[in-house]
Design a protein around this motif. Structure first.
Motif, PDB file in Angstrom:
ATOM      1  N   TRP A   1      15.018  18.899  71.531  1.00 27.61           N
ATOM      2  CA  TRP A   1      15.334  18.022  70.407  1.00 27.61           C
ATOM      3  C   TRP A   1      14.999  16.589  70.804  1.00 27.61           C
ATOM      4  O   TRP A   1      15.839  15.843  71.293  1.00 27.61           O
ATOM      5  CB  TRP A   1      16.798  18.173  70.018  1.00 27.61           C
ATOM      6  N   THR A   2      13.751  16.222  70.593  1.00 25.92           N
ATOM      7  CA  THR A   2      13.261  14.901  70.948  1.00 25.92           C
ATOM      8  C   THR A   2      12.968  14.116  69.679  1.00 25.92           C
ATOM      9  O   THR A   2      13.028  14.661  68.564  1.00 25.92           O
ATOM     10  CB  THR A   2      11.977  15.011  71.784  1.00 25.92           C
ATOM     11  N   LEU A   3      12.621  12.859  69.853  1.00 26.15           N
ATOM     12  CA  LEU A   3      12.240  12.046  68.698  1.00 26.15           C
ATOM     13  C   LEU A   3      11.072  12.694  67.964  1.00 26.15           C
ATOM     14  O   LEU A   3      11.052  12.742  66.729  1.00 26.15           O
ATOM     15  CB  LEU A   3      11.882  10.629  69.145  1.00 26.15           C
ATOM     16  N   GLU A   4      10.129  13.233  68.712  1.00 27.44           N
ATOM     17  CA  GLU A   4       8.967  13.886  68.101  1.00 27.44           C
ATOM     18  C   GLU A   4       9.367  15.088  67.249  1.00 27.44           C
ATOM     19  O   GLU A   4       8.893  15.245  66.125  1.00 27.44           O
ATOM     20  CB  GLU A   4       7.992  14.310  69.200  1.00 27.44           C
ATOM     21  N   THR A   5      10.257  15.951  67.760  1.00 26.12           N
ATOM     22  CA  THR A   5      10.659  17.128  66.978  1.00 26.12           C
ATOM     23  C   THR A   5      11.518  16.730  65.780  1.00 26.12           C
ATOM     24  O   THR A   5      11.428  17.350  64.722  1.00 26.12           O
ATOM     25  CB  THR A   5      11.401  18.166  67.842  1.00 26.12           C
ATOM     26  N   TYR A   6      12.332  15.701  65.939  1.00 29.45           N
ATOM     27  CA  TYR A   6      13.135  15.195  64.821  1.00 29.45           C
ATOM     28  C   TYR A   6      12.226  14.664  63.707  1.00 29.45           C
ATOM     29  O   TYR A   6      12.393  15.014  62.532  1.00 29.45           O
ATOM     30  CB  TYR A   6      14.082  14.107  65.319  1.00 29.45           C
ATOM     31  N   LEU A   7      11.244  13.841  64.077  1.00 28.37           N
ATOM     32  CA  LEU A   7      10.324  13.293  63.077  1.00 28.37           C
ATOM     33  C   LEU A   7       9.482  14.396  62.438  1.00 28.37           C
ATOM     34  O   LEU A   7       9.170  14.335  61.242  1.00 28.37           O
ATOM     35  CB  LEU A   7       9.429  12.220  63.695  1.00 28.37           C
ATOM     36  N   ASP A   8       9.145  15.425  63.218  1.00 25.37           N
ATOM     37  CA  ASP A   8       8.400  16.562  62.661  1.00 25.37           C
ATOM     38  C   ASP A   8       9.242  17.308  61.637  1.00 25.37           C
ATOM     39  O   ASP A   8       8.738  17.726  60.594  1.00 25.37           O
ATOM     40  CB  ASP A   8       7.952  17.494  63.787  1.00 25.37           C
ATOM     41  N   LEU A   9      10.529  17.495  61.925  1.00 32.76           N
ATOM     42  CA  LEU A   9      11.410  18.138  60.951  1.00 32.76           C
ATOM     43  C   LEU A   9      11.417  17.350  59.640  1.00 32.76           C
ATOM     44  O   LEU A   9      11.296  17.936  58.564  1.00 32.76           O
ATOM     45  CB  LEU A   9      12.831  18.256  61.498  1.00 32.76           C
ATOM     46  N   LEU A  10      11.544  16.027  59.725  1.00 34.89           N
ATOM     47  CA  LEU A  10      11.555  15.204  58.515  1.00 34.89           C
ATOM     48  C   LEU A  10      10.253  15.336  57.734  1.00 34.89           C
ATOM     49  O   LEU A  10      10.257  15.481  56.507  1.00 34.89           O
ATOM     50  CB  LEU A  10      11.808  13.736  58.863  1.00 34.89           C
ATOM     51  N   GLN A  11       9.135  15.316  58.452  1.00 39.02           N
ATOM     52  CA  GLN A  11       7.840  15.431  57.785  1.00 39.02           C
ATOM     53  C   GLN A  11       7.691  16.802  57.115  1.00 39.02           C
ATOM     54  O   GLN A  11       7.271  16.897  55.960  1.00 39.02           O
ATOM     55  CB  GLN A  11       6.714  15.212  58.787  1.00 39.02           C
ATOM     56  N   GLN A  12       8.052  17.867  57.847  1.00 38.82           N
ATOM     57  CA  GLN A  12       7.967  19.211  57.278  1.00 38.82           C
ATOM     58  C   GLN A  12       8.883  19.368  56.064  1.00 38.82           C
ATOM     59  O   GLN A  12       8.522  20.001  55.074  1.00 38.82           O
ATOM     60  CB  GLN A  12       8.321  20.261  58.336  1.00 38.82           C
ATOM     61  N   TYR A  13      10.069  18.783  56.153  1.00 42.90           N
ATOM     62  CA  TYR A  13      11.024  18.866  55.048  1.00 42.90           C
ATOM     63  C   TYR A  13      10.439  18.203  53.801  1.00 42.90           C
ATOM     64  O   TYR A  13      10.473  18.751  52.703  1.00 42.90           O
ATOM     65  CB  TYR A  13      12.330  18.193  55.456  1.00 42.90           C
ATOM     66  N   ARG A  14       9.866  17.021  53.958  1.00 42.06           N
ATOM     67  CA  ARG A  14       9.257  16.325  52.822  1.00 42.06           C
ATOM     68  C   ARG A  14       8.114  17.141  52.226  1.00 42.06           C
ATOM     69  O   ARG A  14       7.999  17.258  50.999  1.00 42.06           O
ATOM     70  CB  ARG A  14       8.732  14.956  53.241  1.00 42.06           C
ATOM     71  N   LEU A  15       7.257  17.703  53.083  1.00 33.44           N
ATOM     72  CA  LEU A  15       6.127  18.497  52.605  1.00 33.44           C
ATOM     73  C   LEU A  15       6.600  19.743  51.865  1.00 33.44           C
ATOM     74  O   LEU A  15       6.076  20.076  50.798  1.00 33.44           O
ATOM     75  CB  LEU A  15       5.219  18.892  53.771  1.00 33.44           C
ATOM     76  N   ARG A  16       7.585  20.423  52.427  1.00 32.95           N
ATOM     77  CA  ARG A  16       8.099  21.635  51.786  1.00 32.95           C
ATOM     78  C   ARG A  16       8.834  21.300  50.484  1.00 32.95           C
ATOM     79  O   ARG A  16       8.808  22.076  49.546  1.00 32.95           O
ATOM     80  CB  ARG A  16       9.012  22.395  52.741  1.00 32.95           C
ATOM     81  N   PHE A  17       9.489  20.139  50.455  1.00 33.14           N
ATOM     82  CA  PHE A  17      10.177  19.712  49.237  1.00 33.14           C
ATOM     83  C   PHE A  17       9.161  19.456  48.126  1.00 33.14           C
ATOM     84  O   PHE A  17       9.378  19.819  46.974  1.00 33.14           O
ATOM     85  CB  PHE A  17      11.010  18.453  49.503  1.00 33.14           C
ATOM     86  N   ALA A  18       8.042  18.822  48.481  1.00 30.98           N
ATOM     87  CA  ALA A  18       7.037  18.449  47.485  1.00 30.98           C
ATOM     88  C   ALA A  18       6.167  19.625  47.048  1.00 30.98           C
ATOM     89  O   ALA A  18       5.570  19.585  45.966  1.00 30.98           O
ATOM     90  CB  ALA A  18       6.149  17.336  48.040  1.00 30.98           C
ATOM     91  N   ALA A  19       6.072  20.671  47.869  1.00 33.39           N
ATOM     92  CA  ALA A  19       5.226  21.825  47.544  1.00 33.39           C
ATOM     93  C   ALA A  19       5.824  22.591  46.363  1.00 33.39           C
ATOM     94  O   ALA A  19       7.024  22.563  46.118  1.00 33.39           O
ATOM     95  CB  ALA A  19       5.101  22.734  48.757  1.00 33.39           C
ATOM     96  N   GLY A  20       4.984  23.269  45.659  1.00 35.29           N
ATOM     97  CA  GLY A  20       5.468  24.091  44.540  1.00 35.29           C
ATOM     98  C   GLY A  20       6.227  25.300  45.038  1.00 35.29           C
ATOM     99  O   GLY A  20       6.132  25.690  46.193  1.00 35.29           O
ATOM    100  N   GLY A  21       6.984  25.892  44.162  1.00 41.24           N
ATOM    101  CA  GLY A  21       7.733  27.093  44.502  1.00 41.24           C
ATOM    102  C   GLY A  21       9.118  26.781  45.036  1.00 41.24           C
ATOM    103  O   GLY A  21       9.551  25.634  45.056  1.00 41.24           O
ATOM    104  N   PRO A  22       9.815  27.815  45.484  1.00 45.86           N
ATOM    105  CA  PRO A  22      11.163  27.625  46.010  1.00 45.86           C
ATOM    106  C   PRO A  22      11.150  26.736  47.255  1.00 45.86           C
ATOM    107  O   PRO A  22      10.282  26.854  48.101  1.00 45.86           O
ATOM    108  CB  PRO A  22      11.621  29.036  46.372  1.00 45.86           C
ATOM    109  N   ARG A  23      12.115  25.872  47.345  1.00 44.48           N
ATOM    110  CA  ARG A  23      12.220  24.946  48.482  1.00 44.48           C
ATOM    111  C   ARG A  23      13.141  25.537  49.536  1.00 44.48           C
ATOM    112  O   ARG A  23      14.305  25.808  49.257  1.00 44.48           O
ATOM    113  CB  ARG A  23      12.781  23.614  48.010  1.00 44.48           C
ATOM    114  N   PRO A  24      12.640  25.693  50.769  1.00 49.58           N
ATOM    115  CA  PRO A  24      13.504  26.221  51.827  1.00 49.58           C
ATOM    116  C   PRO A  24      14.402  25.137  52.415  1.00 49.58           C
ATOM    117  O   PRO A  24      14.101  23.951  52.355  1.00 49.58           O
ATOM    118  CB  PRO A  24      12.507  26.723  52.870  1.00 49.58           C
TER     119      PRO A  24
END
Length: 194
Positions: free
Chosen positions: A132-155
Motif C-alpha cells: 500500500w504505497t502512494l503509487e497503489t493508492y493513486l492507482d486505486l483512485l484512477q481506476q475508480y474514476r475510470l470504472r465510475f465513468a465507464a458504461g454499465g454497472p459500477r463496481p
C-alpha cells in the motif's frame, strides 16, 4: 461455515458467499455491498463521498470509508517519495555514481534531511507496507474514476487488508472490484493487485 457473532451471542447460520479466490462474505457484508452498489448507481457524478470497502478478515469486519477519507483511514506509505530519495534516484538514473549522487543530495537538502528520509524509508520497510504505497493508492483512485465513468454497472473497490502477526503485518493488501454479481451471491471477484 458458521462464525461467532459477539453482538448477539450466537453463531451466524446463514451461508456465506464464497468468492473465486476463497474469500467469504457473510450476509451483513453482502448487505453493505448492496448499499454501496446502490449508492454508486444513484450517483450522477464522481465525488469524494463514494464508498470504498475495507475488510479485516481476521475479525470478519467490513467497514465503509468515503474515498476522500481513505488516505487518512489507511495511510499509504510515502517514504519512497521523499524529495531527497527521488533526487538521488534521478541522479543515479542519469548515470552519476552512487557516491556522487549522495554528495549532491547532501549539498541540496542537507545531511540531516537525507538521513531522516532514509530512516523513514527503512522504518517503513521494516514494518512493511503491505504493497500500500502512494503509487497503489493513486492507482486505486484512477481506476475508480475510470470504472465510475465507464458504461454499465459500477463496481465497488474492496481492500482486503493483510493479516497481522503481532506488530508486523503479513502479506499484501488486495484490491478487489465487486459488482452486482457478487452482491447477488454469485462468485466473480477479480483481484487486481499482485
Amino acid at each position: 461455515m458458521p462464525s461467532s457473532d459477539a453482538r448477539y451471542g450466537k453463531a451466524v447460520t446463514s451461508g456465506p458467499a464464497a468468492t473465486l479466490d476463497g474469500l467469504f462474505l457473510l450476509d451483513p457484508h453482502l448487505e453493505e455491498l448492496r448499499r454501496a452498489l446502490e449508492e454508486l448507481e444513484g450517483s450522477d457524478h464522481w465525488h469524494g463521498g463514494l464508498p470504498v470497502l475495507l475488510l479485516e478478515r481476521c475479525w470478519l469486519r467490513l467497514s465503509r470509508v468515503p474515498v476522500e477519507h481513505l488516505a487518512s483511514r489507511l495511510p499509504p506509505d510515502c517514504s519512497q517519495e521523499a524529495p531527497e530519495l527521488r533526487r538521488y534516484r534521478e541522479l543515479v538514473a542519469a548515470g552519476r555514481p552512487a557516491w556522487e549522487a549522495e554528495r549532491l543530495c547532501w549539498e541540496d537538502f542537507g545531511a540531516e534531511a537525507c538521513r531522516e528520509a532514509l530512516r523513514k524509508f527503512w522504518a517503513a520497510q521494516e514494518r512493511g507496507t503491505q504493497g500500500w504505497t502512494l503509487e497503489t493508492y493513486l492507482d486505486l483512485l484512477q481506476q475508480y474514476r475510470l470504472r465510475f465513468a465507464a458504461g454499465g454497472p459500477r463496481p465497488v473497490p474492496l481492500l482486503v487488508l493483510a493479516r497481522r502477526d503481532g506488530s508486523a503485518r503479513l502479506g499484501r493488501h488486495r484490491l478487489l472490484w465487486l459488482g452486482p454479481d457478487v452482491a447477488a451471491g454469485r462468485t466473480s471477484m477479480r483481484d487486481t493487485c499482485p
